[in-house]
Enzyme design. Structure first.
Site, PDB file in Angstrom:
ATOM      1  N   ASN A   8       0.848  -1.184   0.000  1.00 31.98           N
ATOM      2  CA  ASN A   8       0.000   0.000   0.000  1.00 31.98           C
ATOM      3  C   ASN A   8       0.888   1.240   0.000  1.00 31.98           C
ATOM      4  O   ASN A   8       2.118   1.131   0.026  1.00 31.98           O
ATOM      5  CB  ASN A   8      -0.981  -0.007   1.182  1.00 31.98           C
ATOM      6  CG  ASN A   8      -0.269  -0.056   2.529  1.00 31.98           C
ATOM      7  OD1 ASN A   8       0.812   0.513   2.708  1.00 31.98           O
ATOM      8  ND2 ASN A   8      -0.863  -0.747   3.490  1.00 31.98           N
ATOM      9  N   LYS A   9       0.285   2.422  -0.049  1.00 24.62           N
ATOM     10  CA  LYS A   9       1.074   3.653  -0.174  1.00 24.62           C
ATOM     11  C   LYS A   9       2.004   3.851   1.019  1.00 24.62           C
ATOM     12  O   LYS A   9       3.163   4.250   0.852  1.00 24.62           O
ATOM     13  CB  LYS A   9       0.140   4.859  -0.337  1.00 24.62           C
ATOM     14  CG  LYS A   9       0.879   6.166  -0.557  1.00 24.62           C
ATOM     15  CD  LYS A   9      -0.003   7.236  -1.186  1.00 24.62           C
ATOM     16  CE  LYS A   9      -1.064   7.733  -0.254  1.00 24.62           C
ATOM     17  NZ  LYS A   9      -1.771   8.916  -0.804  1.00 24.62           N
ATOM     18  N   GLU A  58       3.297   1.530   3.017  1.00 21.24           N
ATOM     19  CA  GLU A  58       4.391   0.554   2.956  1.00 21.24           C
ATOM     20  C   GLU A  58       5.412   0.930   1.883  1.00 21.24           C
ATOM     21  O   GLU A  58       6.623   0.806   2.093  1.00 21.24           O
ATOM     22  CB  GLU A  58       3.816  -0.838   2.677  1.00 21.24           C
ATOM     23  CG  GLU A  58       3.023  -1.410   3.838  1.00 21.24           C
ATOM     24  CD  GLU A  58       2.164  -2.606   3.451  1.00 21.24           C
ATOM     25  OE1 GLU A  58       1.776  -3.373   4.354  1.00 21.24           O
ATOM     26  OE2 GLU A  58       1.859  -2.766   2.241  1.00 21.24           O
ATOM     27  N   ASP A 109      -5.952  -8.682   1.672  1.00 24.41           N
ATOM     28  CA  ASP A 109      -5.991 -10.120   1.383  1.00 24.41           C
ATOM     29  C   ASP A 109      -6.842 -10.387   0.148  1.00 24.41           C
ATOM     30  O   ASP A 109      -6.503 -11.215  -0.700  1.00 24.41           O
ATOM     31  CB  ASP A 109      -6.582 -10.898   2.573  1.00 24.41           C
ATOM     32  CG  ASP A 109      -5.788 -10.719   3.851  1.00 24.41           C
ATOM     33  OD1 ASP A 109      -4.566 -10.550   3.766  1.00 24.41           O
ATOM     34  OD2 ASP A 109      -6.401 -10.766   4.934  1.00 24.41           O
TER      35      ASP A 109
END
Length: 462
Positions: free
Chosen positions: A186-187, A189, A254
Site C-alpha cells: 500500500n502507499k 508501505e 488479502d
C-alpha cells in the site's frame, strides 16, 4: 478448469465479538459492550485462502501454527473447506486477533501472537514441502504479516525455486522479495520502503519505478485506498477505486492479493486482474470483518456501479474551470482530448479508453454544431451537439464533456490546464493545439478503418 493456487504465509484466527454499546462502566470511564454474537474465522494468509475459495479456486496452504487448541482449530477448518493443508507446528502461540465491534464500529482489538522468526529446522521443512508440491500449482501467493513464517531464507528460496509466478503482499523488509513476479504494497508501505513520503503523482512514479528496478520485479502494484491502484509494468497505469460504501477495511489487502492471483491464473493480463481485484475489494469493504466476495457478488457490484448516461457530466466553461482547479489542487492527473465525434464508433471508444488510462480524469472537448459545419462542410454534423455530448458522457472512460464554439479548443485548454493532452496518431509531425499549455502531449493511434467520414460516405452510397 479451476486455477490451483498455493498460499504461503502467516495464518491466524480472526475472532469477532459483535454487540451493543449504550452505557459506560461504573468501574472505569470505558464503554460496556453487551456481546450478542461471536465468530471465529480464518485470518491473515487464511483470509487469502478464504477469498480464493470464494472465487472458486483450488487452494493449498503452507504455514506454521502453535501446539495449542487454536492451531488445531485452524487445521480442522482448512481441511473442512477442502484445502490442501500443510501446517507445521512449533512451541509458540497460534496468532489470534480479537475484535470487539458495536454498531458496525470496531471498539478495540486484542492480539495474542509471537512475532519471532520460526526455527531454522521449521524453515527447512517448509521448503521441503514447497519443493514437493509446487508442481501441482499454477501460481504462488506470499501473504506476509511479519509473524515469523516468511523469513528471508524461506521467501528468497521460494521465489528462486518457483516454476510459476510468485505474487507477494509485503511487510517491512522489502529486500527479501527481490526477484518476485509482483509485490503489492500500500502507499504507506511503499513510502517506508523507498525512504520518502508519497504525497503526489510524481512521488508515486518515483517510488514505483525505484522499487521495481531495485528489487528486480516483473511488476508492481501500489494500492492507494480511495484513490485506487497504480500498476507499474512497462508503463505506469492508474485503476480508479470503485468502492461505494466503506464499513470495514479489515482484510481488503488479502482480497486484492487473492483476486490478482486468481485472475492471472485464469489467463487475465495484469490490468484486467487489477480491475477484477478492485471490484472484489469494493465488495468486501462494504461488509463488516474479514469478508470475501463471490464471482456473482462481483458481477452484480460491477453492474451496480456502471455509469448511467446523464447530462450532469456535460459542463460549460465556467463549471469545468472550477472542477479543473479542484482536481489540480487534489493532485489528480487531468487528461484532455477533443474532436467532433459526429457518429460515435468503435474507434472513438477505444481511443477514449486508452486516453483515460493515462491519468485520473478524462475531459473531452466537443466541437459545437457551428464549429463542425465550418470544419467539415454544410452537410455536417450528422448528430447535433447535445446528442454527441450526451453519448460521450455516457461512456465509462469519459468523466466530463465540454462543448466549445471555436474552431480549436485552445481557450478550453487554457482553462483546463491538462497534465496530458491527447490527440490521434495522425498528428505525428504536426503541431498540436494547446501543446504549449499541457505538461505532456501523447498521440494514440486510431483503429484502422474506423472513421466518421468513412461511415458517412458508406451511408451516402446506399
Amino acid at each position: 478448469m479451476k486455477p490451483r493456487i498455493l498460499v504461503l504465509g502467516d495464518v491466524m484466527i480472526d475472532h469477532y465479538l459483535f454487540g451493543k454499546c449504550d452505557r459506560i462502566s461504573p468501574e472505569a470511564p470505558v464503554q460496556v459492550v453487551d456481546v450478542q454474537k461471536e465468530e471465529l474465522v480464518l485470518g491473515g494468509a487464511g483470509n487469502v485462502v478464504n477469498n480464493l475459495l470464494a472465487f472458486g479456486a483450488e487452494v493449498g496452504i503452507i504455514s506454521v501454527v502453535g501446539e495449542d487448541a487454536n492451531g488445531i482449530w485452524l487445521e480442522q477448518r482448512f481441511q473442512e473447506k477442502g484445502v490442501q493443508t500443510y501446517l507445521l507446528k512449533e512451541n509458540r502461540p497460534t496468532t489470534k486477533k480479537s475484535r470487539i465491534i458495536a454498531s458496525n464500529q470496531q471498539i478495540v482489538r486484542v492480539d495474542r501472537e509471537e512475532k519471532k522468526e520460526i526455527e531454522s529446522l521449521t524453515q527447512q521443512k517448509i521448503l521441503n514441502v514447497f519443493d514437493r508440491v509446487i508442481k501441482e500449482y499454477d501460481l504462488v501467493l506470499l501473504s506476509d504479516y511479519d509473524k515469523g513464517v516468511l523469513t528471508k531464507e524461506v521467501t528468497q528460496t521460494v521465489i528462486q525455486r518457483s516454476s510459476v509466478p510468485v505474487f507477494v503482499d509485503p511487510k517491512n523488509d522489502f529486500e527479501k522479495y527481490r526477484g518476485a513476479t509482483l509485490i503489492k504494497p500500500n502507499k504507506k508501505e511503499a513510502s517506508k520502503a523507498v525512504g520518502f513520503l508519497i504525497k503526489n503523482e510524481e512521488d508515486l512514479k518515483r517510488a514505483g519505478w525505484k522499487l521495481k528496478k531495485e528489487l528486480d520485479l516483473q511488476s508492481l502494484i501500489v494500492t492507494l485506498s480511495e484513490e485506487g491502484m497504480a500498476i507499474f509494468e512497462e508503463e505506469m497505469m492508474r485503476i480508479p477505486t470503485v468502492a461505494k460504501e466503506v464499513y470495514d477495511v479489515t482484510g481488503a489487502g488479502d482480497t486484492v492479493l487473492a483476486a490478482l492471483g486468481y485472475a492471472v491464473a485464469k489467463g487475465k493480463n495484469l490490468k484486467e486482474a487489477a480491475v477484477f481485484a478492485n471490484l472484489a475489494a469494493g465488495v468486501v469493504v462494504g461488509k463488516v470483518g474479514a469478508a470475501t466476495a463471490t464471482l456473482e457478488e462481483i458481477e452484480e457490484y460491477e453492474r451496480s456501479i456502471r455509469k448511467a448516461p446523464t447530462e450532469e457530466f456535460i459542463k460549460d466553461f465556467e463549471e469545468i474551470e472550477l472542477i479543473s482547479k479542484d482536481l489540480h489542487k487534489r493532485g489528480k492527473r487531468i487528461v484532455f482530448t477533443n474532436g467532433c465525434f459526429d457518429i460515435l464508433h468503435l474507434g472513438h471508444v477505444k481511443y477514449l479508453q486508452k486516453a483515460k488510462e493515462l491519468g485520473d480524469v478524462l475531459i473531452v472537448g466537443v466541437n459545437s454544431d457551428a464549429s463542425v459545419k465550418r470544419l467539415k462542410g454544410d452537410d455536417r454534423p450528422i448528430n447535433p451537439q447535445f446528442d454527441r455530448a450526451y453519448l460521450l458522457a455516457s461512456l465509462e472512460a469519459v468523466d466530463y464533456v465540454v462543448i466549445f464554439e471555436e474552431d480549436t479548443p485552445y481557450e478550453l485548454i487554457k482553462i483546463v490546464k491538462p497534465d496530458i493532452l491527447v490527440k490521434g496518431g495522425d498528428y505525428k509531425g504536426k503541431e498540436v493545439v494547446g501543446s504549449d499549455i499541457a505538461k505532456e502531449v501523447r498521440l494514440i493511434d486510431f483503429v484502422e478503418g474506423k472513421s466518421t467520414t468513412a461511415i458517412v460516405e458508406r451511408m451516402r452510397s446506399c
